[in-house]
Write an enzyme that holds these catalytic residues in place. Sequence first.
Site, PDB file in Angstrom:
ATOM      1  CB  SER A 110      67.786  -3.546 -76.638  1.00  0.00           C
ATOM      2  OG  SER A 110      68.055  -4.851 -77.080  1.00  0.00           O
ATOM      3  CG  ASN A 138      63.480  -4.728 -59.700  1.00  0.00           C
ATOM      4  OD1 ASN A 138      63.828  -3.672 -60.207  1.00  0.00           O
ATOM      5  ND2 ASN A 138      63.898  -5.885 -60.149  1.00  0.00           N
ATOM      6  N   GLY A 139      64.670  -7.253 -57.471  1.00  0.00           N
ATOM      7  CA  GLY A 139      66.044  -7.507 -57.041  1.00  0.00           C
ATOM      8  C   GLY A 139      66.190  -8.937 -56.597  1.00  0.00           C
ATOM      9  CB  CYS A 150      77.520  -9.509 -65.632  1.00  0.00           C
ATOM     10  SG  CYS A 150      76.821  -7.981 -66.152  1.00  0.00           S
ATOM     11  CB  CYS A 166      72.175  -2.986 -62.516  1.00  0.00           C
ATOM     12  SG  CYS A 166      72.234  -4.044 -63.966  1.00  0.00           S
ATOM     13  CB  CYS A 211      76.726  -3.291 -60.163  1.00  0.00           C
ATOM     14  SG  CYS A 211      77.112  -5.063 -60.258  1.00  0.00           S
ATOM     15  CG  ASP A 216      72.336  -7.806 -80.072  1.00  0.00           C
ATOM     16  OD1 ASP A 216      71.526  -7.080 -79.469  1.00  0.00           O
ATOM     17  OD2 ASP A 216      72.182  -9.033 -80.203  1.00  0.00           O
ATOM     18  CG  ASP A 217      71.400  -5.444 -76.046  1.00  0.00           C
ATOM     19  OD1 ASP A 217      71.640  -6.443 -75.355  1.00  0.00           O
ATOM     20  OD2 ASP A 217      70.378  -5.345 -76.749  1.00  0.00           O
ATOM     21  N   GLY A 266      59.204  -7.767 -66.511  1.00  0.00           N
ATOM     22  CA  GLY A 266      58.790  -9.081 -66.041  1.00  0.00           C
ATOM     23  C   GLY A 266      57.489  -9.485 -66.691  1.00  0.00           C
ATOM     24  CB  CYS A 291      60.495  -7.683 -60.423  1.00  0.00           C
ATOM     25  SG  CYS A 291      60.491  -9.433 -60.041  1.00  0.00           S
ATOM     26  CE1 TYR A 308      67.762  -6.511 -73.914  1.00  0.00           C
ATOM     27  CE2 TYR A 308      68.409  -7.504 -71.844  1.00  0.00           C
ATOM     28  CZ  TYR A 308      67.665  -7.537 -73.000  1.00  0.00           C
ATOM     29  OH  TYR A 308      66.834  -8.585 -73.245  1.00  0.00           O
ATOM     30  CB  CYS A 366      73.423 -10.992 -62.648  1.00  0.00           C
ATOM     31  SG  CYS A 366      72.692  -9.745 -61.566  1.00  0.00           S
TER      32      CYS A 366
HETATM   33  S1  SF4 Z   1      76.138  -8.287 -62.209  1.00  0.00           S
HETATM   34 FE1  SF4 Z   1      75.649  -7.304 -64.189  1.00  0.00          FE
HETATM   35  S2  SF4 Z   1      73.437  -7.570 -64.470  1.00  0.00           S
HETATM   36 FE2  SF4 Z   1      73.891  -7.975 -62.291  1.00  0.00          FE
HETATM   37  S3  SF4 Z   1      73.604  -6.011 -61.252  1.00  0.00           S
HETATM   38 FE3  SF4 Z   1      75.771  -6.120 -61.786  1.00  0.00          FE
HETATM   39  S4  SF4 Z   1      75.914  -5.132 -63.826  1.00  0.00           S
HETATM   40 FE4  SF4 Z   1      73.751  -5.613 -63.455  1.00  0.00          FE
END
Ligand code: SF4
Length: 507
Positions: A329, A145-146, A482, A282, A479, A391-392, A70, A43, A288, A428
Site C-alpha cells: 500500500s 460491510n460497516g 481517526c 471513509c 470522514c 508508508d500509508d 476480509g 468486510c 489504504y 474507528c
Molecule cells: S474513523 Fe477513520 S477509519 Fe473509521 S470511517 Fe472515519 S476515516 Fe475511516
Amino acid sequence: MLPDYSDHSVSADEMPTKFLNPEDLHDLDANNDIETDKPQEACGVFGVLATNGDVAKLVYFGLYALQHRGQESAGITVYDDRGNTHTHKAMGLVAQIFNETILSEMKGALAIGHNRYSTTGSSKVCNAQPIVVNTRLGDFSLAHNGNLVNATELRAELSAQGHALESTTDSEGIAFAVGEAVEEGKDWQEAIVVALRRSYGAFSLVMAMPNAIAGARDAYGVRPLVIGKTADGSYVLSSETCGLDIIGAEYVREVLPGELVIITMENGIQSLQWEESKPKLCVFEMIYFARPDSVMHEESLYTYRMRIGALLAKESLVDADIVIGVPDSGIPAAIGFSRESGIPYAEGLIKNRYVGRTFIQPTQAMRESGIRMKLNTLRDVLKNKRVIVIDDSIVRGTTSRKIVRALREAGATEVHMRISSPPVTHPCFYGIDTDSQDHLIASHNSVEAIAKQIEVDTLAYLSHDAMLKATQVDTTHFCTACFTGKYPIDVPDKLKRTKLMLENTAP
Ligand code: SF4
C-alpha cells in the site's frame, strides 16, 4: 485473519534477538505483523442478478477480488429458480472455502456473497455471512460491510420481541428487522426501509430475496458500494469496482449515501432515497483499504495515492539517495514522492506475493530461526544509501520500528520515514478495526517522540488539508475521524468508552 490481533502481535521488545542480527533473514512479519499494525478492513460485499445459472461462480470471483476487505470467513447464498436458498459459508479465505464441486451444486440466477473480518461479534462460523431469514414472502439474505453504533440496542429490542438471534453480529439485527417488518405485512421495499431506519451507524448492504437483489448505504455512505452491469445484462453490486472488473462488468454508478436500490430483471434498477444524503466516505478507503485499481470519484486509487505521495514530497522533502515504499500500500505514494522530488524510486522491501494469508502461525522455534513470511529487505539496493521510506499509516508503531531496524541492518545509512496520511489519534467505530486509543502511538506522542521510538532519522506525516485536497472533490464529503476525533455519526458514550481515552477526547 483473527479478530483480536493484540493477542497475536509481538512488540519489538519481544522480537527474537536473532531477528536483529544482520546475518539473519529479515522477517518483518513472522506474526503477520505487517497487517496487524494496520487498521483492518471490515468486510467485502457482492451480489449478482444474472441472466444464467452460473451465478455462484460470478459471486465467487467477486469475493476473490474483494479478499483484501476480509479474510476471516466468507459465504455465498444462492436462490434457485423456485426461490429456495442454498448457503455455503465457512472460516477461511474464499479460495479455501469454495471449490468446483461446491459451486456447481449452487445453481441459481441470483446470489450474494460476503468476506468478513469481524469488528463486532467474535470470530466464529455462526457470525459468517450472508445471513438468511425466513419470511412469509420467502427467504431474505443480507451481507453487511460497516458497523452499527446502535447494535446493542437493536439486538436487545429484537430479543425482547422474541427473536432468537443466532450470531453475535450487528448485521443479524438488520436482517431480523427486515424479517419482522415483512411478517407484520410490509412488502420487501417497505420492510427494508423500516430496518434501515432502525439501524444507526455505517452500513453498505447487499441483500437478496426471490427474484431481486438490493443494495443500500447509510446516509453518510461511509463504506463504498457500486453497481455494475455485464454485457449479457446481468446486474452486479460490489464493495469496489475491482469486483466488477474481475467478471467483466461495466461500472454503472455508485449506490448513493442514503439510497436503496432494488434490482429485478423486469424493472431494472429502482431507486429510493430512504434518507437524506450526507456524504462522509471513509477517507482511509482512499488511502489504504480499497484496492489501488478500484475507482472512486472517477479515478483509480492508485492515482490518488500517487498524488498524496507528491504532496508529501512538497510538504516534507529531505535530502536522500532513494525513495522506497512499504509494500504494497505504500508503493503508489512512494512513486508519487519520487516523481515530485526527483529522488530515484527503488524497491528496497520485497513482499512475498506468491502465497495467500495463512492461519498457521510459525512456531517460536521457526521465528527464532528467522522464518520469512511476508517481507524481506534488498541489501544491494539499500547498502550505503540515505533512504526515504513511505508508508500509508502508523498505528502502534511496532512494525515501523522493525522496518527501520531491518533497513539499517541491510546497510541504509539514514532512514527518513514519510507517512501518506496524518497521525492516527482516534479509533474507528464505523467498521474498521483500529486499536483502542491508548494503543495508537500518535494519540499520546508528538511526531518527534514517535520518530525517536521507531528509531528514524526524521519522520513527517501528510497534512490533513493535503489528504483532502488530493481527493479533488468536495473536501467536506469525507470522514476523517481517526485523525481528528470528530465523528460524523454520533457514537453512544457506552460504545465510546470501549475504545476512547475519554479524558483526552475533545468535547
Ligand atoms: S474513523 Fe477513520 S477509519 Fe473509521 S470511517 Fe472515519 S476515516 Fe475511516
